[in-house]
Motif scaffolding. Structure first.
Motif, PDB file in Angstrom:
ATOM      1  N   LEU A  30      51.060  12.267 -11.623  1.00  0.00           N
ATOM      2  CA  LEU A  30      49.928  11.678 -12.338  1.00  0.00           C
ATOM      3  C   LEU A  30      48.755  12.634 -12.461  1.00  0.00           C
ATOM      4  N   LYS A  66      49.882  15.293 -15.134  1.00  0.00           N
ATOM      5  CA  LYS A  66      49.267  14.368 -16.096  1.00  0.00           C
ATOM      6  C   LYS A  66      50.308  13.547 -16.865  1.00  0.00           C
ATOM      7  N   ARG A 126      52.047  10.512 -18.452  1.00  0.00           N
ATOM      8  CA  ARG A 126      51.446   9.288 -18.994  1.00  0.00           C
ATOM      9  C   ARG A 126      52.094   8.039 -18.394  1.00  0.00           C
ATOM     10  N   LEU A 127      53.402   8.110 -18.085  1.00  0.00           N
ATOM     11  CA  LEU A 127      54.103   6.946 -17.540  1.00  0.00           C
ATOM     12  C   LEU A 127      54.995   7.382 -16.387  1.00  0.00           C
ATOM     13  N   TYR A 131      39.966   8.301 -11.023  1.00  0.00           N
ATOM     14  CA  TYR A 131      39.877   7.480 -12.239  1.00  0.00           C
ATOM     15  C   TYR A 131      38.513   6.799 -12.311  1.00  0.00           C
ATOM     16  N   LYS A 144      39.410   7.365 -18.776  1.00  0.00           N
ATOM     17  CA  LYS A 144      40.321   7.923 -17.784  1.00  0.00           C
ATOM     18  C   LYS A 144      40.608   6.820 -16.777  1.00  0.00           C
ATOM     19  N   LEU A 154      43.929   4.112 -14.984  1.00  0.00           N
ATOM     20  CA  LEU A 154      45.338   3.954 -14.643  1.00  0.00           C
ATOM     21  C   LEU A 154      45.654   2.472 -14.604  1.00  0.00           C
ATOM     22  N   LEU A 182      49.952   3.339 -24.542  1.00  0.00           N
ATOM     23  CA  LEU A 182      49.928   4.775 -24.322  1.00  0.00           C
ATOM     24  C   LEU A 182      49.742   5.543 -25.626  1.00  0.00           C
ATOM     25  N   HIS A 213      43.969   9.245 -22.787  1.00  0.00           N
ATOM     26  CA  HIS A 213      44.146   9.666 -21.400  1.00  0.00           C
ATOM     27  C   HIS A 213      44.736   8.577 -20.505  1.00  0.00           C
ATOM     28  N   GLN A 247      46.928   6.270 -18.313  1.00  0.00           N
ATOM     29  CA  GLN A 247      48.213   6.482 -17.644  1.00  0.00           C
ATOM     30  C   GLN A 247      48.707   5.152 -17.080  1.00  0.00           C
TER      31      GLN A 247
END
Length: 919
Positions: free
Chosen positions: A211, A215, A217-218, A244, A292, A294, A314, A319, A321
């Protein structure tokens, strides 16, 4: 055994180490070695002990707070002053906390360790933190000049109330850092942890790296229900909350009734209200457009369409995630899967003890119950849900009772706790939840796979489980079961990805599948399935047994070892159904595998069970081969008397039949009898057996070469070394031409022994080393150890006692657990010679006495003589002349009786004793 202690801990790690490794892989190796050395020096200089390292993270325990402070200050200053070369700056974060913990086997357990880890994770590279409640305890005058910076109250992950945190500021070191990475500063709706979290540090690091560093995304955590996905995801998210600024937002998908509720639930969690002019997904895309943040989706397998909503989020943001937990992959192109493996044994043990003490506070382990707990944890397969359900049962059961009760695991592993989701209230319901989500085709295959006892290949599954519905692909269906966490890749698959894929069904899943098979399929269909399983592995063993003699040896050994659990299951089934002939033929094919791998106990046990039912064998040739197999295994296990009885019966039975197979059995049994006679020092009887074997008609040149090898050994024993070497070289050339690696290794060993006798030391060493390397590559520990013994003898004769001792001790490490007495005797005799040469007479006597006892018990006549001679020499050097004379006379009488002269090396060793009695 756990003991309570007061300890103070310094935890450290390198912040942002992954990018450094990627940019400077070579330089970081040097930097990390220096980092480790500085921390170990600081610990050792201040009464500290490094009790655990995980990657670049160090865990150090100190007996007092003052020691911990001194160690931390020394490490902090040394790390800051260090020149890290090309790497630039290595930023290490440090934290101190302490309290009462439990110590077991050099490791520590308890809440103080969780607290210090969380405190360290809250800091930044170059920052030294100390927990607030320790600050008043620092009263030593040497610390009065330290500058303590009050960073305020912070709520660390997993704690209900905020607590003060201090930073130690040292002159010349940075004091300004970003805000602490605690939950207090960042918005979130993560569930609070109601019980302690155990283990999973490598998994947390992997999730964080995906993550934060990569970086991704999933990221999807996959695993069977009860594997701990939810707790791991929440813990991993808490660890990186500070990353985050726009928060981490949690959605429990399992609690939703419809997939449409996902977006609205997430919207409300973020504090937004629904807009009638826009869909919830549109609002979320706008909310997180450049944020940013999650999103943690727990139980994403609840609705198949949920993956589509995640994809929309997404793609509609820059950004954002997503961290998801699921029993199945989501099949999205941006997905990074993290398969959740079972807990390690240490983690399983720790989790069980913590949950057991929660259920029964007085619960503790004793030296008697610790091994029981280890067995129990292994039976529970490292599945957190199973461990927690079992631990709760300590209210009602002692550990031995609990272990016995696991034979009915589905009845035992259940709870009535109301705050546990129904699917997690029992192991059966957890598995059933996954089973019910399968298609009928997937369910049918899952049930059929329960016939496998261990890992299996796609080829095996295809042969045993047969075709599914017309037009379907069994390989694809296996893949879907793996994607849904009902199958795992076998452990070896991760380290050898070039090998064909092999799957593994956990025991609890296999038991569930077997129950479903019995409930669903009619008896004839079940019988057909197990018949296919049996036939497949009988054919596999027969094919691989043939390859054990040729160039395919290494592959055949690996294949049989991989399928050992299934082969054992077939053997049990054949015996239970009365198919004794097939079971006997299976054992006959396996004998060489058992010998090479050193699985002699298993082989002997299997053959003994079969011989107890020999009346059920209506084929005399099969019985003769089984008796030969029994003789070989007993001989290799140093049970010479039993081996002779079996082999003589085999010769008598096989000699009554003229078939080529029977003649081969007769010839082989006579050969083994010759080898036994040789080991007992009866060279005349040995030659007679070999000559009788050569007189039996045979077209198998391999058997003739084996006899020539044995005749060469007899010749070498008599001192006819030139003739022996000629025979061994002829055998070596043949073995190399047919690719018989095992016998080639044996030929090299024989050439080494003969070369040593001829004084060709360099050639002998090269031959022994070649033999040792080949046996190790073949996975044959016993014969590799014997080659090592020969190297030890040669090193001792060449004046290198340290090297010789190393070889003998290395061989003993292998041979003692296997109770391979012949090799153990040779090691002890070799070590006794070294001790005599170094004038350690008491050690020499003890070693020679052990060798004598073993040799007498097993009928090793040559070794009896050698041990008596060494005892005589030790007695002579200590002035015990009567004992020296008696032992020497006994040895010489035995050598005369068995016609076994001493070698030149033995004569040289005994020279002082022999010369003393010369008139």
């Amino acid at each position: 055994m756990f003991t309570e202690q007061e300890r103070y801990f310094l935890f450290t790690d390198i912040e942002g180490s992954t990018p450094l490794w990627e940019r400077f892989p070579v330089a970081m190796q040097t930097a990390l070695a220096r980092h480790d050395s500085l921390l170990r020096e600081a610990a050792a200089a201040n009464e500290g002990r490094v009790f655990k390292t995980i990657g670049d993270a160090f865990c150090i325990a100190f007996p007092t707070l003052a020691d911990a402070l001194r160690g931390a200050l020394q490490a902090h200053q040394a790390l800051y002053a260090q020149d890290w070369g090309q790497v630039g700056t290595v930023r290490v974060r440090l934290a101190i906390h302490g309290g009462t913990v439990q110590e077991r086997d050099g490791d520590y357990f308890g809440t103080p360790l969780n607290r210090v880890a969380r405190l360290r994770d809250a800091g930044h590279g170059g920052q030294l933190l100390i927990s607030g409640h320790l600050r008043p305890q620092v009263t030593e005058p040497e610390f009065e000049t330290l500058q303590w910076l009050d960073l305020g109250n912070h709520r660390l992950r997993g704690l209900e109330e905020p607590e003060p945190i201090f930073q130690l500021a040292l002159p010349g070191l940075p004091t300004e850092f970003p805000p602490l990475k605690t939950e207090s500063a960042h918005p979130h709706n993560l569930p609070s942890e109601t019980t302690s979290f155990v283990g999973r540090r490598p998994d947390i690091i992997q999730i964080r790296n995906l993550l934060i560093e990569k970086k991704a995304r999933l990221v999807t955590l996959t695993g069977l229900g009860g594997s701990g996905k939810s707790r791991l995801a929440i813990r991993a998210a808490s660890d990186i909350l500070w990353r985050y600024p726009d928060g981490i937002w949690y959605v429990d998908a399992v609690s939703l009734s419809h997939v449409e509720e996902f977006s609205s639930t997430l919207l409300h969690a973020c504090g937004l209200t629904e807009d009638s002019k826009k869909t919830a997904l549109q609002q979320l895309c706008e909310r997180f457009k450049s944020s940013k943040a999650l999103i943690l989706v727990d139980g994403a397998e609840r609705f198949e369409e949920l993956a589509d909503d995640i994809a929309v989020l997404l793609k509609g943001t820059e950004h954002l995630q997503v961290l998801a937990t699921s029993r199945s992959v989501l099949y999205l192109s941006m997905e990074h899967e993290v398969g959740i493996e079972p807990l390690t044994l240490a983690e399983s043990r720790e989790l069980f003890v913590e949950r057991a003490q929660q259920a029964r506070p007085e619960f503790s382990l004793t030296t008697e119950t610790e091994p029981i707990l280890d067995t129990l944890c292994q039976t529970l397969e490292g599945v957190p849900l199973s461990i927690e359900l079992a631990a709760a049962q300590v209210r009602l059961h002692a550990l031995p009772e609990l272990l016995d009760a696991l034979s009915k695991r589905f009845e035992l592993l259940a709870t009535r706790l109301r705050d546990i989701h129904p699917r997690h209230r029992s192991l059966r319901s957890t598995i059933d939840w996954s089973y019910q989500s399968l298609t009928p085709e997937e369910q049918a295959l899952f049930r059929s796979l329960s016939c496998f006892a261990g890992s299996f290949s796609t080829e095996a599954a295809t042969a045993v489980c047969g075709p599914l519905t017309p037009g379907s692909s069994l390989t694809e269906t296996l893949g879907r079961l793996r994607d849904k966490s009902l199958l795992r890749l076998a452990a070896a698959q991760h380290s050898t990805p070039t090998e064909p894929v092999r799957y593994l069904l956990q025991d609890s899943l296999r038991e569930f599948g077997a129950d479903a098979l019995r409930e669903t399929e009619p008896p004839p269909q079940q019988e057909l399935l197990f018949s296919r399983h049996s036939q497949y592995y009988q054919s596999l063993v027969q094919e691989r047994a043939q390859e054990l003699r040729g160039a395919g040896q290494r592959a055949a050994l690996s294949a049989l070892e991989r399928d050992a659990a299934n082969i054992r299951a077939v053997q049990e089934r054949l015996l239970s159904t009365g198919e004794v002939g097939d079971a006997a033929r299976l054992a006959i094919h396996l004998w060489r595998f058992w010998e090479i791998r050193g699985w002699l106990r298993e082989g002997r046990a299997q053959v003994q069970r079969l011989l107890q039912r020999e009346s059920a064998l209506d084929d005399p040739l099969t019985l003769a081969e089984l008796l030969l197999t029994a003789g070989r295994l007993e001989w290799n296990s140093a049970n010479a008397a039993k081996a002779i009885r079996y082999l003589e019966r085999s010769v008598a039975l096989s000699s009554q039949h003229p078939e080529p197979e029977s003649q081969l059995t007769q010839r082989t049994a006579l050969t083994v009898l010759g080898m036994i006679a040789y080991s007992r020092g009866d060279l005349l009887a040995s030659d007679q057996h070999y000559e009788a074997a050569l007189a039996v008609p045979s077209e198998d040149r391999s058997v003739s070469m084996a006899l020539k090898t044995n005749l060469g050994i007899n010749a070498m024993t008599r001192g006819e070394n030139d003739r022996a070497l000629q025979l061994f070289e002829e055998c070596l050339a043949y073995r190399q031409s047919v690719g018989d690696l095992v016998r080639e290794a044996h030929a090299w060993n024989c050439i080494g022994a003969t070369s040593a006798a001829l004084g060709q030391v360099e050639r002998a060493i090269a031959a022994f080393e070649t033999s040792h390397q080949m046996y190790e590559a073949l996975g044959d520990p016993v014969h590799a150890a014997h080659a090592q013994i020969n190297l030890g003898d040669l090193a001792g004769q060449s004046g290198d006692p340290a090297r010789a001792q190393q070889h003998f001790e290395g061989a003993l490490v292998v041979l003692r657990p296997l109770e391979e007495w012949r090799g153990i005797t040779a090691c002890q005799l070799g070590r006794a010679v070294l001790a005599l040469q170094q004038e350690e007479l008491a050690v020499a006597q003890a070693l020679a006495q052990e060798a004598l006892q073993i040799s007498q018990q097993n009928g090793y006549q040559e070794s009896v003589a050698q041990a008596q001679e060494l005892l005589a020499l030790a007695a002579f050097f200590t002035g015990q002349h009567d004992a020296a004379r008696d032992n020497l006379q006994s040895a010489e009488a035995l050598r005369d009786d068995i016609q076994l002269p001493r070698s030149s090396a033995q004569e040289q060793l005994l020279a002082p004793l022999l010369q003393s009695r010369t008139p």
